[in-house]
Design a protein around this motif. Structure first.
Motif, PDB file in Angstrom:
ATOM      1  N   LYS A 146      33.394  49.619  91.551  1.00  0.00           N
ATOM      2  CA  LYS A 146      33.159  50.998  91.492  1.00  0.00           C
ATOM      3  C   LYS A 146      31.974  51.529  90.613  1.00  0.00           C
ATOM      4  O   LYS A 146      31.462  52.158  90.874  1.00  0.00           O
ATOM      5  CB  LYS A 146      34.333  51.717  91.410  1.00  0.00           C
ATOM      6  N   VAL A 147      31.923  50.765  89.534  1.00  0.00           N
ATOM      7  CA  VAL A 147      31.171  51.287  88.489  1.00  0.00           C
ATOM      8  C   VAL A 147      29.753  50.517  88.410  1.00  0.00           C
ATOM      9  O   VAL A 147      28.696  50.858  88.412  1.00  0.00           O
ATOM     10  CB  VAL A 147      31.713  51.288  87.166  1.00  0.00           C
ATOM     11  N   PHE A 148      29.860  49.218  88.661  1.00  0.00           N
ATOM     12  CA  PHE A 148      28.786  48.183  88.449  1.00  0.00           C
ATOM     13  C   PHE A 148      28.106  47.579  89.829  1.00  0.00           C
ATOM     14  O   PHE A 148      26.997  47.717  89.795  1.00  0.00           O
ATOM     15  CB  PHE A 148      29.370  47.141  87.629  1.00  0.00           C
ATOM     16  N   LEU A 149      28.934  47.111  90.656  1.00  0.00           N
ATOM     17  CA  LEU A 149      28.309  46.352  91.830  1.00  0.00           C
ATOM     18  C   LEU A 149      27.134  47.083  92.499  1.00  0.00           C
ATOM     19  O   LEU A 149      26.239  46.591  92.563  1.00  0.00           O
ATOM     20  CB  LEU A 149      29.497  45.688  92.694  1.00  0.00           C
ATOM     21  N   ASN A 150      27.646  48.156  93.230  1.00  0.00           N
ATOM     22  CA  ASN A 150      26.519  48.813  94.136  1.00  0.00           C
ATOM     23  C   ASN A 150      25.428  49.428  93.209  1.00  0.00           C
ATOM     24  O   ASN A 150      24.378  49.733  93.710  1.00  0.00           O
ATOM     25  CB  ASN A 150      27.218  50.038  94.670  1.00  0.00           C
ATOM     26  N   TYR A 151      25.776  49.846  91.879  1.00  0.00           N
ATOM     27  CA  TYR A 151      24.757  50.290  91.101  1.00  0.00           C
ATOM     28  C   TYR A 151      23.709  49.271  90.789  1.00  0.00           C
ATOM     29  O   TYR A 151      22.471  49.394  90.725  1.00  0.00           O
ATOM     30  CB  TYR A 151      25.275  50.902  89.808  1.00  0.00           C
ATOM     31  N   THR A 152      23.834  48.344  90.377  1.00  0.00           N
ATOM     32  CA  THR A 152      23.027  46.931  90.155  1.00  0.00           C
ATOM     33  C   THR A 152      22.381  46.761  91.596  1.00  0.00           C
ATOM     34  O   THR A 152      21.261  46.357  91.538  1.00  0.00           O
ATOM     35  CB  THR A 152      24.069  45.956  89.625  1.00  0.00           C
ATOM     36  N   MET A 153      23.013  46.658  92.805  1.00  0.00           N
ATOM     37  CA  MET A 153      22.493  46.393  93.884  1.00  0.00           C
ATOM     38  C   MET A 153      21.280  47.247  94.164  1.00  0.00           C
ATOM     39  O   MET A 153      20.263  46.836  94.487  1.00  0.00           O
ATOM     40  CB  MET A 153      23.300  46.277  95.061  1.00  0.00           C
ATOM     41  N   LYS A 154      21.697  48.700  93.791  1.00  0.00           N
ATOM     42  CA  LYS A 154      20.610  49.664  94.121  1.00  0.00           C
ATOM     43  C   LYS A 154      19.412  49.389  92.990  1.00  0.00           C
ATOM     44  O   LYS A 154      18.083  49.392  93.496  1.00  0.00           O
ATOM     45  CB  LYS A 154      21.002  51.168  94.154  1.00  0.00           C
ATOM     46  N   GLN A 155      19.703  49.307  91.893  1.00  0.00           N
ATOM     47  CA  GLN A 155      18.656  49.063  90.784  1.00  0.00           C
ATOM     48  C   GLN A 155      17.777  47.775  91.021  1.00  0.00           C
ATOM     49  O   GLN A 155      16.521  47.807  90.770  1.00  0.00           O
ATOM     50  CB  GLN A 155      19.257  48.994  89.655  1.00  0.00           C
ATOM     51  N   TRP A 156      18.351  46.804  91.562  1.00  0.00           N
ATOM     52  CA  TRP A 156      17.511  45.711  91.516  1.00  0.00           C
ATOM     53  C   TRP A 156      17.180  45.097  92.913  1.00  0.00           C
ATOM     54  O   TRP A 156      16.454  43.968  92.970  1.00  0.00           O
ATOM     55  CB  TRP A 156      18.374  44.284  90.866  1.00  0.00           C
TER      56      TRP A 156
END
Length: 375
Positions: A146-156
């Motif tokens: 909920k906090v890390f996975l999708n944010y990282t996918m968008k960022q990188w």
């Protein structure tokens, strides 16, 4: 000196003030400060044009050095994350837990984690995932997704399977109700902004500044020698730009992630309750920053910044984050070998060294390189 960002400005200031040597600073943009550049917008609000920059450091040396060029506004950065429609403190802490889970479950998870790891600790997700307790592993998986996975996918721009587990290992759960994003000893913002601070660094009779000038307009590296304006240059060249660009992309471009930065002014006093709100799972942007939280302003309007991660394209956007893979590291080493052919070439900074630096890290790095240079 190529580049009037933080790295180049620290180096130029030290050389001029400590050695009395003349320094020419060549900067391709129309302003100093690099990605720390800030200015007042039409609302009278001080905005960071390349995204929010918060000085946070445990280094007394760094803080005292910068304090020679600015006064400070003490500031504790707070970030919220929009999770399932609820805005919770990030990094994920005990208040976040209470806001997202039923009271009985939240209490049980809190008790278990404090008993196992101690109140006030910051426990990496990876450690929690392998602890053997099903409740704690459930929480770790929840925070990861909920906090890390999708944010990282968008960022990188990555798929889940391509995310380095070593990055995941650094994501913590904070076992306290401290809602500050950083816990460094010094946390502050320059009273007049970063541009003013860096302007004072460069305000020295031995420093001359050339804006709107690309390094390849005045410099050429060939046959192990540095040429400036067509003549051999016998001084030192300190380069803070892209190392692959310096050598004409001989081994291909080093990849970076960039940001599509979209500013918006609203006819309201406040938009959100914290300086930055992250959106890990919703929308194409990663976060919204409201600058009046960083720099209070007497304005009935407010200014926001939405950040949309994207691929860096040379000539179209700015390089922000190096993309680290075995291939890119090997390519960088190739460029480093080329640089070693030039005895008076010194590489400093995120682009020249192809690594990510926080602001305090780059100041300390520049101070150390200066010391090595004069030894």
């Amino acid at each position: 000196m190529v580049g009037a960002g933080l790295a180049g400005s620290v180096m130029a200031e030290r050389i001029a003030s400590q050695l009395g040597e003349k320094v020419l600073v060549v900067e391709r943009r129309n302003h100093i400060g690099g990605n720390c550049y800030d200015e007042r917008d039409d609302n009278g609000i001080l905005v960071h044009r390349y995204g929010p920059h918060i000085l946070h450091t445990d280094s007394e040396e760094v803080f005292e050095y910068l304090s020679a060029f600015t006064g400070w506004r003490e500031y504790q950065h707070r970030v919220l994350g929009s999770i399932d429609g609820t805005r919770v403190p990030l990094p994920f802490n005990l208040d976040s837990l209470r806001m997202l889970f039923p009271p009985s479950l939240a209490e049980r998870l809190e008790e278990k984690m404090i008993e196992e790891y101690g109140f006030g600790s910051r426990v990496p997700i990876m450690e929690l995932m392998g602890c053997g307790d099903p409740d704690i592993e459930f929480l770790a998986d929840y925070v990861y997704r909920k906090v890390f996975l999708n944010y990282t996918m968008k960022q990188w721009g990555l798929e889940p399977g391509d995310i380095d587990p070593g990055v995941t290992a650094r994501v913590p759960i904070v076992l306290s109700r401290d809602d500050r994003y950083f816990n460094d000893r010094y946390q502050a913002l320059p009273v007049d902004g970063y541009t003013a601070m860096i302007g004072r660094m460069l305000d020295h009779p031995c420093i001359k500044l050339m804006l709107n000038t690309s390094h390849d307009e005045v410099l050429e590296l060939r046959d192990g020698r540095i040429h400036f304006m067509g003549s051999e240059f016998r001084g030192k060249l300190i380069f803070t730009g892209k190392i692959d660009e310096l050598f004409g992309y001989r081994y291909g471009e080093l990849p970076y992630r960039s940001l599509d930065l979209r500013f918006e002014s609203l006819d309201m006093e406040w938009f959100q309750e914290a300086a930055t709100v992250n959106y890990p799972n919703d929308y194409d942007f990663t976060r919204i920053t409201e600058f009046k939280h960083l720099h209070p302003a007497d304005s009935r309007r407010t200014t926001l910044l939405r950040e949309y991660p994207c691929r860096h394209v040379e000539g179209e956007n700015e390089p922000f984050y190096p993309v680290f893979t075995d291939e890119t590291r090997a390519k960088y080493e190739g460029y480093l070998e080329l640089a070693r052919e030039f005895e008076d070439l010194i590489l400093v900074g995120r682009l020249a060294e192809y690594r990510y630096y926080d602001m305090d890290d780059i100041v300390l790095r520049a101070l150390r390189v200066f010391e090595e240079m004069i030894d």
